[in-house]
Scaffold this motif. Structure first.
Motif, PDB file in Angstrom:
ATOM      1  N   GLN A 186       0.905  -1.122   0.211  1.00 38.23           N
ATOM      2  CA  GLN A 186      -0.085   0.169  -0.031  1.00 38.23           C
ATOM      3  C   GLN A 186       0.964   1.333  -0.061  1.00 38.23           C
ATOM      4  O   GLN A 186       0.545   1.997  -0.636  1.00 38.23           O
ATOM      5  N   ALA A 187       1.926   1.333   0.948  1.00 36.30           N
ATOM      6  CA  ALA A 187       2.825   2.487   0.976  1.00 36.30           C
ATOM      7  C   ALA A 187       3.621   2.645  -0.597  1.00 36.30           C
ATOM      8  O   ALA A 187       3.750   3.691  -0.903  1.00 36.30           O
ATOM      9  N   ALA A 188       3.948   1.666  -1.092  1.00 35.36           N
ATOM     10  CA  ALA A 188       4.649   1.558  -2.375  1.00 35.36           C
ATOM     11  C   ALA A 188       3.598   2.133  -3.334  1.00 35.36           C
ATOM     12  O   ALA A 188       4.117   3.000  -4.275  1.00 35.36           O
ATOM     13  N   GLY A 189       2.214   1.876  -3.388  1.00 31.09           N
ATOM     14  CA  GLY A 189       1.412   2.376  -4.358  1.00 31.09           C
ATOM     15  C   GLY A 189       1.425   3.963  -4.383  1.00 31.09           C
ATOM     16  O   GLY A 189       1.073   4.716  -5.177  1.00 31.09           O
ATOM     17  N   PHE A 190       1.336   4.390  -2.875  1.00 27.94           N
ATOM     18  CA  PHE A 190       1.073   5.914  -2.782  1.00 27.94           C
ATOM     19  C   PHE A 190       2.406   6.637  -3.143  1.00 27.94           C
ATOM     20  O   PHE A 190       2.185   7.501  -3.668  1.00 27.94           O
ATOM     21  N   ARG A 191       3.493   5.831  -2.955  1.00 29.49           N
ATOM     22  CA  ARG A 191       4.964   6.563  -3.618  1.00 29.49           C
ATOM     23  C   ARG A 191       4.616   6.571  -5.120  1.00 29.49           C
ATOM     24  O   ARG A 191       5.253   7.591  -5.659  1.00 29.49           O
ATOM     25  N   VAL A 192       3.955   5.570  -5.690  1.00 29.97           N
ATOM     26  CA  VAL A 192       4.042   5.620  -7.180  1.00 29.97           C
ATOM     27  C   VAL A 192       2.959   7.010  -7.552  1.00 29.97           C
ATOM     28  O   VAL A 192       3.717   7.722  -8.514  1.00 29.97           O
ATOM     29  N   GLU A 193       2.056   7.245  -6.942  1.00 26.73           N
ATOM     30  CA  GLU A 193       1.328   8.306  -7.274  1.00 26.73           C
ATOM     31  C   GLU A 193       2.068   9.577  -6.971  1.00 26.73           C
ATOM     32  O   GLU A 193       2.162  10.567  -7.830  1.00 26.73           O
ATOM     33  N   GLN A 194       2.621   9.710  -5.821  1.00 23.93           N
ATOM     34  CA  GLN A 194       3.646  10.944  -5.746  1.00 23.93           C
ATOM     35  C   GLN A 194       4.626  11.115  -6.635  1.00 23.93           C
ATOM     36  O   GLN A 194       4.879  12.170  -7.116  1.00 23.93           O
ATOM     37  N   ALA A 195       5.373  10.029  -7.118  1.00 24.17           N
ATOM     38  CA  ALA A 195       6.192  10.267  -7.944  1.00 24.17           C
ATOM     39  C   ALA A 195       5.949  10.693  -9.462  1.00 24.17           C
ATOM     40  O   ALA A 195       6.453  11.520 -10.270  1.00 24.17           O
ATOM     41  N   ARG A 196       4.437  10.116  -9.741  1.00 26.97           N
ATOM     42  CA  ARG A 196       4.055  10.761 -11.161  1.00 26.97           C
ATOM     43  C   ARG A 196       3.574  11.842 -11.048  1.00 26.97           C
ATOM     44  O   ARG A 196       3.689  12.810 -11.941  1.00 26.97           O
ATOM     45  N   SER A 197       3.032  12.518  -9.894  1.00 23.59           N
ATOM     46  CA  SER A 197       2.661  13.821  -9.585  1.00 23.59           C
ATOM     47  C   SER A 197       3.965  14.785  -9.905  1.00 23.59           C
ATOM     48  O   SER A 197       3.838  15.587 -10.641  1.00 23.59           O
ATOM     49  N   GLN A 198       4.978  14.300  -9.196  1.00 23.93           N
ATOM     50  CA  GLN A 198       6.398  15.178  -9.396  1.00 23.93           C
ATOM     51  C   GLN A 198       6.869  15.072 -10.857  1.00 23.93           C
ATOM     52  O   GLN A 198       7.316  16.087 -11.384  1.00 23.93           O
ATOM     53  N   LEU A 199       6.720  13.979 -11.666  1.00 26.84           N
ATOM     54  CA  LEU A 199       7.063  13.960 -12.902  1.00 26.84           C
ATOM     55  C   LEU A 199       6.113  14.889 -13.852  1.00 26.84           C
ATOM     56  O   LEU A 199       6.820  15.511 -14.817  1.00 26.84           O
TER      57      LEU A 199
END
Length: 399
Positions: free
Chosen positions: A176-189
């Motif tokens: 679950q935490a890894a999924g949240f980090r993916v969304e955060q990284a996509r927003s930064q990109l």
């Protein structure tokens, strides 16, 4: 079928994202406007001085008896001469300013591309982590189901099921935490690329796809020639030198041609002459000294920039080599050995030769090895990004 294609996420590779950012980023367009301004400054430096037209009109009254009285007019035209020693220095300073501005914009674009590339690889890293985390959840669930069956049949203690439930909860939390980090990284990109990148998109690259870099000697030569920071520092040095030449040339007298016509009721006089300024009181010691100090500062900054970039390149290249060695070691042996050990432990547990704790230990070793591989691949990509930043590789190109 057509509806599915209509709502399919657009896919991008790194080159496509770079091209999109360079074409649509408002910050890049604003930086490029500085080059346009510098070109106009060069036009201003090359312009010749405008002539000055002077017209005076009045009344002439005679002071002696019989003297004529009437209108009096004068017309004068003055054309300042743009002396070659001043013009050459002024244009040279503007040309160096244009080169420095162009290099500044290139450095800004290189920083933007480095930030974009770093966030692109960050997304790939987070996607690889969430993929592994979901595989870990599936793996722990399969083991937990087998333990539950053995507990029901009385072949295993209930303690093993409690331990498996705790391990499953931990794996689910990590996923679950890894999924949240993916969304955060996509927003930064998306923030790095700009509004032109849609909210929903997919990336076609893989974390391990990092281009090779040339040898260090070749890189040092390229950085010395292409680095926008060095180009800017050299241009600033040239501009400081031209400004010093211009200030010294200002010591020489300025010359202007002047033609005039004077009319009064009795006489009309035509005159042609020269206007020369006499540098008697102001020898421009202050401006010349200031320009000399600016030249010394520019030279020192250039030397410091050359040394700093050389050291930074060596550090980035060493980091690239270290990360490459780590990736090779993990891919060629460590991860495969950890996976084989996990399979052996699972098989031994099924036949009752080993306990559940042995399986958990093998799973942790395998997860740690895969996590180290992802981290090493990301470090390799980060080192490549640092090297490309120093080389100022243009966006939208493939190595």
């Amino acid at each position: 079928m057509s509806a599915t294609l209509a709502f399919a996420e657009p896919t991008y590779d790194l080159a496509g994202l770079e091209t999109l950012a360079m074409a649509s980023s408002r910050s890049v367009l604003a930086a490029r406007d500085q080059i346009t301004a510098a070109r106009h400054a060069l036009d201003s430096a090359a312009a010749f001085p405008n002539p000055e037209l002077e017209y005076l009109s009045g009344t002439a009254r005679g002071r002696n008896p019989g003297a004529a009285t009437g209108d009096a007019r004068s017309l004068a035209l003055t054309q300042p001469l743009d002396m070659p020693w001043r013009r050459t220095a002024r244009i040279g300073s503007a040309e160096a300013g244009l080169e420095a501005t162009t290099a500044t914009v290139r450095a800004f674009e290189a920083d933007l591309l480095a930030r974009l590339r770093s966030r692109y690889f960050e997304v790939l890293r987070r996607e690889a982590e969430v993929k592994n985390a979901r595989e870990d959840v599936a793996l722990v669930e399969s083991v937990r189901s087998r333990i539950a069956l053995r507990v029901e049949t009385g072949d295993a203690a209930r303690f093993e099921l409690i331990k498996a439930d705790a391990e499953l909860l931990n794996a689910q939390k990590t996923a679950q935490a890894a999924g949240f980090r993916v969304e955060q990284a996509r927003s930064q990109l998306r923030q790095a690329v700009g509004n032109a990148l849609p909210a929903e998109f997919a990336l076609t690259g893989r974390l391990g796809q990092v281009p090779e870099v040339p040898p260090l000697a070749s890189l040092s030569q390229q950085v010395g020639q292409m680095s926008p920071d060095l180009v800017r520092a050299r241009a600033e040095t040239v501009r400081a030198q031209r400004q010093l030449d211009l200030e010294r040339a200002q010591r020489w007298p300025s010359v202007a041609l002047k033609a005039s016509i004077d009319e009064d009721p009795d006489v009309r006089a035509s005159k042609l002459g020269v206007v020369v300024s006499i540098p008697l009181w102001d020898r421009r010691r202050g401006p010349v000294g200031e320009a000399a100090a600016q030249l010394a500062r520019a030279r020192n900054e250039l030397a410091a920039q050359e040394f700093s970039l050389g050291q930074t390149l060596e550090v980035a290249y060493q980091q690239y080599e270290i990360a490459e060695a780590m990736v090779t070691a993990l891919e060629s042996g460590i991860v495969k050995q950890a996976e084989s050990a996990l399979k052996v432990a699972e098989a031994a547990y099924r036949f009752g030769e080993r306990g559940f704790l042995d399986v958990l230990d093998a799973q942790r070793v395998y997860r740690a090895a895969r996590a180290e591989l992802i981290a090493a691949r990301y470090e390799l990509a980060t080192a490549w990004v640092d090297i490309e930043r120093l080389r100022a590789t243009p966006g939208g190109t493939k190595e």
